[in-house]
Design a protein around this motif. Structure first.
Motif, PDB file in Angstrom:
ATOM      1  N   TRP A  93      50.243  47.819  43.367  1.00 22.28           N
ATOM      2  CA  TRP A  93      49.419  48.429  44.406  1.00 22.28           C
ATOM      3  C   TRP A  93      48.307  47.455  44.765  1.00 22.28           C
ATOM      4  N   PRO A  94      47.575  47.693  45.868  1.00 19.82           N
ATOM      5  CA  PRO A  94      46.494  46.784  46.261  1.00 19.82           C
ATOM      6  C   PRO A  94      45.244  47.015  45.419  1.00 19.82           C
ATOM      7  N   GLU A  95      45.256  46.555  44.188  1.00 16.11           N
ATOM      8  CA  GLU A  95      44.141  46.736  43.256  1.00 16.11           C
ATOM      9  C   GLU A  95      42.850  46.213  43.866  1.00 16.11           C
ATOM     10  N   PRO A  96      41.804  47.056  44.002  1.00 15.89           N
ATOM     11  CA  PRO A  96      40.558  46.584  44.610  1.00 15.89           C
ATOM     12  C   PRO A  96      39.860  45.503  43.787  1.00 15.89           C
ATOM     13  N   PHE A  97      39.903  45.641  42.439  1.00 14.44           N
ATOM     14  CA  PHE A  97      39.321  44.590  41.601  1.00 14.44           C
ATOM     15  C   PHE A  97      40.104  44.397  40.302  1.00 14.44           C
ATOM     16  N   GLY A  98      40.125  45.390  39.438  1.00 16.70           N
ATOM     17  CA  GLY A  98      40.832  45.240  38.168  1.00 16.70           C
ATOM     18  C   GLY A  98      39.904  44.779  37.058  1.00 16.70           C
ATOM     19  N   LEU A  99      39.000  45.676  36.636  1.00 11.56           N
ATOM     20  CA  LEU A  99      37.966  45.329  35.664  1.00 11.56           C
ATOM     21  C   LEU A  99      38.557  44.819  34.354  1.00 11.56           C
ATOM     22  N   VAL A 100      39.698  45.348  33.968  1.00 12.72           N
ATOM     23  CA  VAL A 100      40.285  44.954  32.685  1.00 12.72           C
ATOM     24  C   VAL A 100      40.613  43.469  32.642  1.00 12.72           C
ATOM     25  N   MET A 101      40.861  42.849  33.797  1.00 17.40           N
ATOM     26  CA  MET A 101      41.149  41.415  33.793  1.00 17.40           C
ATOM     27  C   MET A 101      39.961  40.616  33.285  1.00 17.40           C
ATOM     28  N   ILE A 102      38.752  40.940  33.745  1.00 14.69           N
ATOM     29  CA  ILE A 102      37.602  40.155  33.298  1.00 14.69           C
ATOM     30  C   ILE A 102      37.161  40.588  31.902  1.00 14.69           C
ATOM     31  N   GLU A 103      37.493  41.812  31.492  1.00 13.33           N
ATOM     32  CA  GLU A 103      37.238  42.204  30.108  1.00 13.33           C
ATOM     33  C   GLU A 103      38.080  41.358  29.164  1.00 13.33           C
ATOM     34  N   ALA A 104      39.344  41.153  29.515  1.00 15.57           N
ATOM     35  CA  ALA A 104      40.195  40.286  28.703  1.00 15.57           C
ATOM     36  C   ALA A 104      39.669  38.858  28.705  1.00 15.57           C
ATOM     37  N   MET A 105      39.267  38.359  29.877  1.00 19.26           N
ATOM     38  CA  MET A 105      38.760  36.991  29.978  1.00 19.26           C
ATOM     39  C   MET A 105      37.504  36.799  29.127  1.00 19.26           C
ATOM     40  N   ALA A 106      36.651  37.820  29.051  1.00 18.80           N
ATOM     41  CA  ALA A 106      35.451  37.720  28.225  1.00 18.80           C
ATOM     42  C   ALA A 106      35.815  37.493  26.764  1.00 18.80           C
ATOM     43  N   CYS A 107      36.949  38.046  26.333  1.00 21.85           N
ATOM     44  CA  CYS A 107      37.419  37.862  24.963  1.00 21.85           C
ATOM     45  C   CYS A 107      38.165  36.545  24.782  1.00 21.85           C
ATOM     46  N   GLY A 108      38.416  35.832  25.877  1.00 23.53           N
ATOM     47  CA  GLY A 108      39.204  34.610  25.813  1.00 23.53           C
ATOM     48  C   GLY A 108      40.695  34.850  25.931  1.00 23.53           C
ATOM     49  N   THR A 109      41.092  36.086  26.229  1.00 27.28           N
ATOM     50  CA  THR A 109      42.506  36.457  26.272  1.00 27.28           C
ATOM     51  C   THR A 109      43.080  36.226  27.667  1.00 27.28           C
ATOM     52  N   PRO A 110      44.138  35.426  27.776  1.00 24.34           N
ATOM     53  CA  PRO A 110      44.741  35.183  29.093  1.00 24.34           C
ATOM     54  C   PRO A 110      45.371  36.445  29.676  1.00 24.34           C
ATOM     55  N   VAL A 111      45.532  36.438  30.989  1.00 25.56           N
ATOM     56  CA  VAL A 111      46.068  37.593  31.719  1.00 25.56           C
ATOM     57  C   VAL A 111      47.348  37.194  32.437  1.00 25.56           C
TER      58      VAL A 111
END
Length: 364
Positions: free
Chosen positions: A256-274
């Protein structure tokens, strides 16, 4: 500046479990207070904030078994906001469009951040009827379905820098899916991808009443048929750090047309790739080949998982710190606030007060 933040009442600020918009309102509010602004937060009564809290419901509406209809509670909140509107230099709304007919007289010192999808057919005539309302998008892609409106800018979300710790060496060897069980989030794709990659998958997600049928008919049977999949349910912030930080990668297989996707930057903060499907905001958030891989089908996702170990988790974290912190988000909003044509400065408010004291009419 004297700033009012007006949050939805579905969740507290911050939410106890799942919740995107209220979480961002909380992060923005706390950072504005830290920067020295005088902030008033209109939100549910169980919110926790260093700002001045105006409780507009006893608790988060989603968690209150007595609440059947959220609309009356938001109407009462808007009445409280409008009665106090003259107290603030800027009023920042996060409740979609409910306030538009009520704020015309002071719209030039309001900001409305749109947090949801804008491609629904009923929204086009509504926004066409309010073309001058000052709006902020959370991604450029979010704007695409809209009629001509008054965009002030795009401001990507941000998290407190120290909210989620960096994990250089994850202890788990699993894939993570975090968010909400719904057809557009495609947990079924995540299960398929993990099975084909022969990797364990852990799903931490809530099931809304609207999606109960999808869970019962599609996802629950798939989980039962795949022993590599573990369903955890909703998790809190502390659990999120461990859950994301110890994952090999986050799967974000949206449809779907995700407006942002907060979980992506939450993962990035942990160093976890998406590993993310390239819909909506994904190409704006993920730096392909650096913070993860953008794919377009299950084959691409499986292939990307074989390359994910080559990504540098320290670089993933560095991109988060450069692009997606709450301090950057707040700085962007403050710059936008100051450019509003109706924004009231301290000097303007002082002139008004002095004029009233001596019986003069002062135009600020």
């Amino acid at each position: 500046m004297k700033i009012a933040q007006i949050a939805p009442l579905a969740e507290s600020c911050p939410p106890k479990l799942y919740g995107g918009t209220e979480r961002i309102v909380s992060y923005l509010t706390e950072e504005l207070v830290r920067q020295g602004h005088d902030v008033t937060l209109f939100a549910s009564g169980d919110s926790e904030t260093s700002a001045r809290l105006v409780p507009c419901s006893a608790m988060a509406l989603r968690l209150d078994p007595m609440v059947k209809d959220p609309l009356p509670h938001h109407v009462m909140m808007l009445d409280a906001v409008c009665r106090r509107a003259d107290e603030f230099d800027v009023l920042h709304f996060h409740i979609d469009y409910l306030h538009y007919p009520l704020v015309r007289d002071f719209a030039d010192r309001t900001v409305t951040t749109l947090h949801g999808r804008l491609d629904l057919p009923d929204l086009h005539p509504l926004y066409a009827a309010f073309p001058d309302m000052p709006l902020v998008s959370i991604s450029d892609d979010q704007r695409k379905p809209m009629p001509p409106v008054r965009w002030l800018g795009t401001i990507h979300h941000g998290l407190p820098r120290d909210l989620l710790p960096f994990t250089a060496r994850p202890e788990g060897d699993y894939l993570a899916f975090l968010g909400r069980i719904s057809p557009e989030k495609r947990p079924d794709r995540a299960i398929e991808i993990a099975a084909r990659a022969k990797m364990p998958l852990r799903i931490a997600a809530k099931v809304d009443k609207a999606d109960q049928g999808y869970w019962d008919m599609v996802i629950a049977p798939m989980i039962a048929a795949h022993p590599n999949v573990t369903f955890i349910g909703e998790i809190n912030e502390h659990q999120k750090a461990e859950f994301l930080g110890n994952a090999r990668a986050l799967l974000f297989p949206i449809d779907w047309p995700e407006p942002f996707g907060l979980v992506m930057i939450e993962a990035m903060a942990c160093g976890t790739p998406v590993i993310a499907f390239g819909h909506g905001s994904v190409p704006e958030v993920i730096d392909d080949g650096i913070t993860g891989h953008i794919v377009h089908d299950a084959d691409g996702a499986v292939a990307a998982l074989h390359r994910v170990a080559d990504l540098d988790r320290a670089k993933v974290r560095a991109v988060f710190e450069r692009r997606f912190t709450a301090s950057r988000m707040a700085d962007d909003y403050v710059a936008l606030y100051r450019d509003l044509p109706g924004v009231r400065t301290e000097a303007a408010r002082l002139r008004r007060t002095v004029g009233q004291d001596i019986g003069l009419q002062v135009v600020a």
